[in-house]
Every structure is written in structure tokens, then in C-alpha cells.
Design a protein around this motif. Structure first.
Motif, PDB file in Angstrom:
ATOM      1  N   LEU A   6       0.837  -1.187   0.000  1.00 41.38           N
ATOM      2  CA  LEU A   6       0.000   0.000   0.000  1.00 41.38           C
ATOM      3  C   LEU A   6       0.877   1.245   0.000  1.00 41.38           C
ATOM      4  N   ILE A   7       0.584   2.167  -0.912  1.00 45.81           N
ATOM      5  CA  ILE A   7       1.298   3.438  -0.973  1.00 45.81           C
ATOM      6  C   ILE A   7       0.275   4.555  -0.830  1.00 45.81           C
ATOM      7  N   MET A   8       0.500   5.455   0.138  1.00 47.93           N
ATOM      8  CA  MET A   8      -0.384   6.587   0.353  1.00 47.93           C
ATOM      9  C   MET A   8       0.443   7.870   0.432  1.00 47.93           C
ATOM     10  N   GLU A   9      -0.241   8.992   0.597  1.00 49.69           N
ATOM     11  CA  GLU A   9       0.480  10.260   0.734  1.00 49.69           C
ATOM     12  C   GLU A   9       1.393  10.216   1.955  1.00 49.69           C
ATOM     13  N   LEU A  10       0.870   9.676   3.064  1.00 47.44           N
ATOM     14  CA  LEU A  10       1.638   9.482   4.288  1.00 47.44           C
ATOM     15  C   LEU A  10       1.534   8.026   4.725  1.00 47.44           C
ATOM     16  N   ASP A  11       2.580   7.527   5.355  1.00 45.63           N
ATOM     17  CA  ASP A  11       2.548   6.177   5.909  1.00 45.63           C
ATOM     18  C   ASP A  11       1.809   6.220   7.239  1.00 45.63           C
ATOM     19  N   MET A  12       0.492   6.007   7.176  1.00 44.24           N
ATOM     20  CA  MET A  12      -0.337   6.110   8.366  1.00 44.24           C
ATOM     21  C   MET A  12      -0.167   4.918   9.311  1.00 44.24           C
ATOM     22  N   ALA A  13       0.568   3.908   8.886  1.00 41.06           N
ATOM     23  CA  ALA A  13       0.811   2.755   9.748  1.00 41.06           C
ATOM     24  C   ALA A  13       2.034   2.960  10.634  1.00 41.06           C
ATOM     25  N   ASP A  14       2.784   4.017  10.384  1.00 40.35           N
ATOM     26  CA  ASP A  14       4.016   4.290  11.122  1.00 40.35           C
ATOM     27  C   ASP A  14       3.699   5.187  12.316  1.00 40.35           C
ATOM     28  N   PRO A  15       3.850   4.694  13.546  1.00 41.88           N
ATOM     29  CA  PRO A  15       3.557   5.521  14.719  1.00 41.88           C
ATOM     30  C   PRO A  15       4.371   6.810  14.755  1.00 41.88           C
ATOM     31  N   ALA A  16       5.568   6.775  14.194  1.00 37.07           N
ATOM     32  CA  ALA A  16       6.417   7.969  14.181  1.00 37.07           C
ATOM     33  C   ALA A  16       5.803   9.066  13.327  1.00 37.07           C
ATOM     34  N   VAL A  17       5.120   8.689  12.237  1.00 37.61           N
ATOM     35  CA  VAL A  17       4.451   9.666  11.379  1.00 37.61           C
ATOM     36  C   VAL A  17       3.301  10.306  12.129  1.00 37.61           C
ATOM     37  N   MET A  18       2.512   9.502  12.816  1.00 36.63           N
ATOM     38  CA  MET A  18       1.385  10.030  13.574  1.00 36.63           C
ATOM     39  C   MET A  18       1.864  10.942  14.703  1.00 36.63           C
ATOM     40  N   GLN A  19       2.968  10.563  15.343  1.00 42.14           N
ATOM     41  CA  GLN A  19       3.527  11.392  16.399  1.00 42.14           C
ATOM     42  C   GLN A  19       4.027  12.715  15.843  1.00 42.14           C
ATOM     43  N   SER A  20       4.650  12.659  14.674  1.00 41.03           N
ATOM     44  CA  SER A  20       5.148  13.872  14.038  1.00 41.03           C
ATOM     45  C   SER A  20       4.017  14.830  13.714  1.00 41.03           C
ATOM     46  N   MET A  21       2.890  14.290  13.242  1.00 44.42           N
ATOM     47  CA  MET A  21       1.738  15.125  12.942  1.00 44.42           C
ATOM     48  C   MET A  21       1.224  15.814  14.198  1.00 44.42           C
ATOM     49  N   GLN A  22       1.147  15.085  15.298  1.00 43.07           N
ATOM     50  CA  GLN A  22       0.677  15.666  16.546  1.00 43.07           C
ATOM     51  C   GLN A  22       1.596  16.782  17.026  1.00 43.07           C
ATOM     52  N   MET A  23       2.893  16.600  16.824  1.00 42.40           N
ATOM     53  CA  MET A  23       3.866  17.580  17.295  1.00 42.40           C
ATOM     54  C   MET A  23       3.846  18.866  16.481  1.00 42.40           C
ATOM     55  N   GLN A  24       3.256  18.813  15.277  1.00 39.26           N
ATOM     56  CA  GLN A  24       3.288  19.968  14.401  1.00 39.26           C
ATOM     57  C   GLN A  24       1.954  20.715  14.307  1.00 39.26           C
ATOM     58  N   LEU A  25       1.028  20.417  15.204  1.00 41.50           N
ATOM     59  CA  LEU A  25      -0.253  21.092  15.166  1.00 41.50           C
ATOM     60  C   LEU A  25      -0.129  22.576  15.513  1.00 41.50           C
ATOM     61  N   LEU A  26       0.817  22.908  16.382  1.00 44.51           N
ATOM     62  CA  LEU A  26       0.996  24.294  16.795  1.00 44.51           C
ATOM     63  C   LEU A  26       1.785  25.071  15.743  1.00 44.51           C
ATOM     64  N   ASP A  27       1.477  26.352  15.613  1.00 50.55           N
ATOM     65  CA  ASP A  27       2.207  27.196  14.674  1.00 50.55           C
ATOM     66  C   ASP A  27       3.675  27.276  15.094  1.00 50.55           C
ATOM     67  N   PRO A  28       4.600  27.001  14.167  1.00 50.97           N
ATOM     68  CA  PRO A  28       6.025  26.946  14.537  1.00 50.97           C
ATOM     69  C   PRO A  28       6.596  28.294  14.975  1.00 50.97           C
ATOM     70  N   LYS A  29       5.945  29.386  14.620  1.00 51.41           N
ATOM     71  CA  LYS A  29       6.427  30.715  15.006  1.00 51.41           C
ATOM     72  C   LYS A  29       5.707  31.263  16.235  1.00 51.41           C
ATOM     73  N   GLY A  30       4.857  30.449  16.819  1.00 47.37           N
ATOM     74  CA  GLY A  30       4.169  30.860  18.022  1.00 47.37           C
ATOM     75  C   GLY A  30       3.057  31.865  17.808  1.00 47.37           C
ATOM     76  N   ARG A  31       2.597  32.003  16.588  1.00 50.94           N
ATOM     77  CA  ARG A  31       1.528  32.955  16.299  1.00 50.94           C
ATOM     78  C   ARG A  31       0.190  32.425  16.805  1.00 50.94           C
ATOM     79  N   LYS A  32      -0.715  33.360  17.073  1.00 46.83           N
ATOM     80  CA  LYS A  32      -2.054  33.016  17.530  1.00 46.83           C
ATOM     81  C   LYS A  32      -3.095  33.593  16.586  1.00 46.83           C
ATOM     82  N   VAL A  33      -4.109  32.792  16.315  1.00 52.80           N
ATOM     83  CA  VAL A  33      -5.186  33.231  15.431  1.00 52.80           C
ATOM     84  C   VAL A  33      -5.846  34.486  15.980  1.00 52.80           C
ATOM     85  N   SER A  34      -6.001  34.557  17.291  1.00 55.22           N
ATOM     86  CA  SER A  34      -6.698  35.681  17.917  1.00 55.22           C
ATOM     87  C   SER A  34      -6.032  37.027  17.643  1.00 55.22           C
ATOM     88  N   ASP A  35      -4.739  37.007  17.350  1.00 54.93           N
ATOM     89  CA  ASP A  35      -4.020  38.252  17.061  1.00 54.93           C
ATOM     90  C   ASP A  35      -4.262  38.757  15.644  1.00 54.93           C
TER      91      ASP A  35
END
Length: 287
Positions: A66-95
Motif C-alpha cells: 500500500l502506498i499513500m500520501e503518508l505512511d499512516m501505519a508508522d507511529p512515528a508519522v502520527m507522532q510527528s503530525m501531533q507535534m506539528q499542530l501548533l504554529d512553529p512561530k508561536g503565532r495566535k489566530v486571535s491576534d
């Protein structure tokens, strides 16, 4: 991705690549020892509309990987996605929104998730757009084709590979101005009737297996045309090289990517045909 935000990835001129509407295509020729299959997904759909046809099930069983856009079977990929939910520059939508917009967005998120904007404020705007889109689907349960195929691959002991990394996908959106992403978020709430109508139309086209109609619908959205190369064309061309290597390797592949990537001049179907592969629509019957 066929979310509202992911529809940014589907823009550009339309060129029909197959007269037959289909989600499933057989890829053969070019000295391949055995055929592989290409399937167009929608990243999230109401459970009542989730269907996997018999021909798709059979094609998946026949494939060895199986080939997909992301390897959803890899726990490291899922962990990476969770770690990147926050804006990398610390910006806030409210601003980047007005007081009245803050109230509107805060109330919307509270109604949809039970948590107000304060909980989500530091997230990347396109993540909030995905949350809003899920709420606007108006169904109690959603399903994911990527999740389904990943589960089937694990049950059938098939290896899973990804065409991209999570870091790359998040990085693509980092190249779109933050303020513009916030505006897309607010547009989807301030004109919710229009947003829901677009989601309904997109789902209708997907269920009709009308890849070209789906492509054309998004291509007609002026706001997204500027990002065609960034979000669609360049990615598809990168995949063209990777998929060529995969298809020439031993074994049969089941390639499942967002349906918007299939059609058009820079779509995967045409790009594979340019390499000499035969790409044929497979008629599907409900199982």
C-alpha cells in the motif's frame, strides 16, 4: 486531502484523462510484470456515504504493498503530525482577527467541540479549518479511506509506504501567508451556508466518481489558483518520479491518494501516461 482546506491542492486547467468516471484505475504496461492500482480517496466522509466497492476490495487483495500520501501505519508519522499542530512561530489566530470575529469563532468552536478558541489559538490556521469543516459535515460519525486501507494493510500483512513526510506536508502550508489562511478560516464560518454547500457538492461529485467534475469545481475557485504549483503540481511531479520507481519494482502496488490529485494536466493519471504506463478506469460495483 479533500477537506475544505485540502481543496487548495486541486487547482489549474482541466484536461480529461479518462472518459469513464471512476475512483479505481489499473496501471499496466511499461514492462511491468503485473498490474498495480490507483485509487482516489476523500480524506473524510460521513459514515453513511462510506463505500468500498467489490472491485476495489479485490484490487487491494491482489496488491502486495500500500502506498499513500503518508505512511499512516508508522507511529512515528502520527507522532510527528501531533507535534506539528501548533504554529512553529508561536503565532495566535486571535491576534489576526477582530473582536467580533473572535466571538464568532470562539462560539463556533465551543459549540462544535466543547472547547473555545483559547484551547486552539496557537494551532496552525489550516488545522482549525479542518476542525470547522468536520463540524460542517453535519454527521455524527466520519470515516477515512486512508484509515480503512491502513487497517486492511495491517490485517493482511502488507507493507505501507508514504510518498511524503508529515514535515513536508505541514511545510507546504507554511509557505502560504498566515493571514490568508486565517481569512479562509473565517470565511468558512462567516458564510457557513456557502461552505456547507461546497462540501455537499464535493461529496456528491466524489460519490458519483466524477474526478474531472471534482477537479473542475475546485479549479473554478479563484482564491486557490495562485497556489497551484505549490500545493498540487509540484507535489504530483515529485510523486511521478517516486511512483515510477515503485511501479518498476517487483510486486503490485495499491496507490491511494486524494482524488483531486488524479485529474487535470498535472494529475497523476496523465503523468503516469506520460511515462508510458497504461492507466485504465475500472468499473466498480457495490459489494
Amino acid at each position: 486531502m479533500l477537506k475544505k482546506v485540502s481543496s487548495l491542492l486541486i487547482a489549474g486547467a482541466l484536461t480529461a484523462t479518462s472518459a469513464q468516471a471512476s475512483l479505481l484505475y489499473k496501471v499496466s504496461g511499461n514492462d511491468m510484470a503485473e498490474p498495480s492500482y490507483l485509487f482516489g480517496t476523500i480524506h473524510m466522509i460521513c459514515a453513511d456515504n462510506f463505500k468500498v466497492h467489490a472491485d476495489t476490495t479485490d484490487a487491494f487483495k491482489q496488491s502486495e504493498r500500500l502506498i499513500m500520501e503518508l505512511d499512516m501505519a508508522d507511529p512515528a508519522v502520527m507522532q510527528s503530525m501531533q507535534m506539528q499542530l501548533l504554529d512553529p512561530k508561536g503565532r495566535k489566530v486571535s491576534d489576526h482577527i477582530t473582536e467580533s470575529q473572535y466571538t464568532l469563532l470562539d462560539n463556533y468552536l465551543t459549540s462544535a467541540t466543547g472547547n473555545g478558541l483559547a484551547v486552539f489559538d496557537g494551532m496552525r490556521p489550516f488545522i482549525l479549518s479542518s476542525i470547522v469543516m468536520t463540524a460542517q459535515m453535519d454527521c455524527a460519525q466520519q470515516m477515512s479511506y486512508e484509515g480503512h486501507f491502513t487497517q486492511q494493510a495491517m490485517m493482511q500483512d502488507k507493507p505501507v509506504d508514504g510518498l511524503e513526510t508529515a514535515e513536508f506536508q505541514f511545510g507546504v502550508f507554511d509557505q502560504i501567508p498566515y493571514e490568508e489562511q486565517v481569512q479562509w478560516l473565517m470565511d468558512s464560518i462567516e458564510d457557513e451556508t456557502k461552505a456547507k454547500a461546497e462540501l455537499a457538492k464535493m461529496t456528491e461529485l466524489y460519490l458519483a466518481e466524477d474526478m474531472q467534475g471534482l477537479y473542475q469545481m475546485i479549479a473554478d475557485t479563484d482564491a486557490y489558483a495562485h497556489y497551484t504549483a505549490l500545493l498540487l503540481d509540484n507535489r504530483n511531479r515529485n510523486w511521478q518520479t517516486q511512483l515510477d520507481n515503485d511501479l518498476q519494482a517487483a510486486g503490485s502496488e495499491f496507490i491511494a491518494v486524494g482524488a483531486g490529485h488524479l485529474g487535470g494536466n498535472a494529475g497523476i493519471i496523465k503523468l503516469l501516461q506520460e511515462l508510458g504506463y497504461t492507466v485504465e478506469a475500472v468499473s466498480t460495483e457495490a459489494k
